[in-house]
Write a protein that holds these residues in place. Structure first.
Motif, PDB file in Angstrom:
ATOM      1  N   LEU A   1      23.406  -5.102 -11.022  1.00 41.93           N
ATOM      2  CA  LEU A   1      22.976  -6.763 -11.377  1.00 41.93           C
ATOM      3  C   LEU A   1      23.139  -6.359 -13.468  1.00 41.93           C
ATOM      4  O   LEU A   1      23.348  -7.550 -13.766  1.00 41.93           O
ATOM      5  N   ALA A   2      22.598  -5.577 -14.035  1.00 43.01           N
ATOM      6  CA  ALA A   2      22.559  -4.859 -16.036  1.00 43.01           C
ATOM      7  C   ALA A   2      23.934  -4.959 -15.647  1.00 43.01           C
ATOM      8  O   ALA A   2      24.044  -5.374 -16.723  1.00 43.01           O
TER       9      ALA A   2
ATOM     10  N   GLY B   1      26.826  -6.603 -14.745  1.00 46.92           N
ATOM     11  CA  GLY B   1      27.135  -8.338 -14.176  1.00 46.92           C
ATOM     12  C   GLY B   1      26.755  -8.615 -15.372  1.00 46.92           C
ATOM     13  O   GLY B   1      27.584  -9.875 -15.623  1.00 46.92           O
ATOM     14  N   LEU B   2      25.706  -8.861 -15.564  1.00 47.23           N
ATOM     15  CA  LEU B   2      25.366  -9.270 -16.581  1.00 47.23           C
ATOM     16  C   LEU B   2      25.714  -9.081 -17.769  1.00 47.23           C
ATOM     17  O   LEU B   2      26.073  -9.842 -18.823  1.00 47.23           O
TER      18      LEU B   2
ATOM     19  N   GLY C   1      29.631 -10.671 -17.845  1.00 45.32           N
ATOM     20  CA  GLY C   1      29.226 -12.053 -17.683  1.00 45.32           C
ATOM     21  C   GLY C   1      28.791 -12.053 -19.393  1.00 45.32           C
ATOM     22  O   GLY C   1      29.383 -13.559 -19.381  1.00 45.32           O
ATOM     23  N   ALA C   2      27.515 -11.723 -19.833  1.00 43.91           N
ATOM     24  CA  ALA C   2      27.782 -11.973 -21.281  1.00 43.91           C
ATOM     25  C   ALA C   2      28.904 -11.601 -21.787  1.00 43.91           C
ATOM     26  O   ALA C   2      28.871 -12.285 -22.997  1.00 43.91           O
TER      27      ALA C   2
ATOM     28  N   TRP D   1      31.624 -14.578 -21.798  1.00 42.54           N
ATOM     29  CA  TRP D   1      30.599 -16.045 -22.308  1.00 42.54           C
ATOM     30  C   TRP D   1      31.121 -15.423 -23.225  1.00 42.54           C
ATOM     31  O   TRP D   1      31.655 -17.099 -24.575  1.00 42.54           O
TER      32      TRP D   1
END
Length: 159
Positions: free
Chosen positions: A13-14, A16-17, A20-21, A24
């Protein structure tokens, strides 16, 4: 669930975040109107005389920043199979730009464009763009004052 699975899910999850950041961040864009900017204001709503052959082209597959139509350099001595040329501006023709716009993205940085309008043979009025650098000096046209001054210096006009 055992402790190892929870740790692996937390790490996934970390990651992936973070990914994703980052995506973006790269995809962030903004547009601004620079028509009043001192660098571009002197080119807006004034006839500019073409000093280098140029072509009004379109590219519908690869949209430019503000329009599918754009001005590009044109060499009449080069044989080309381009069928995307809508109009050729010869030396001495005039171009009038209506506005200046800025585009910013974290991926590309800051870029500037002059936006003009042109009436096609079909009667359609289109907007086109011309890329302008930061310390903008036009490569393919000049103002009437600069044109007249240059002609005086070349002794091609009566003083």
């Amino acid at each position: 669930m055992n402790k190892t699975v929870v740790i692996i899910i937390g790490i996934a999850l970390a990651i992936g975040l973070i990914i994703g950041a980052f995506i973006w961040y790269l995809s962030f864009t903004s547009y601004s109107d620079l028509s009043e900017d001192i660098r571009f204001a002197k080119y807006i709503n004034k006839p500019l005389i073409v000093k280098q052959p140029s072509a009004l082209k379109y590219n519908l597959e690869n949209m430019n920043r503000f329009s599918a139509y754009y001005i590009d350099n044109y060499d009449p001595n080069t044989v080309t199979s381009e069928n995307n040329i809508l109009k050729i501006f010869s030396i001495g023709d005039t171009i009038i730009f209506k506005s200046a716009k800025g585009y910013y993205s974290n991926h590309v940085g800051q870029t500037y464009y002059l936006i003009g309008e042109e009436k096609l043979v079909s009667g359609e009025i289109i907007k086109f763009e011309y890329y302008a650098g930061f310390d903008y000096t036009p490569a393919i046209w000049e103002t009437m004052d600069v044109f007249l001054e240059r002609r005086k210096l070349e002794n091609k006009l009566p003083q």
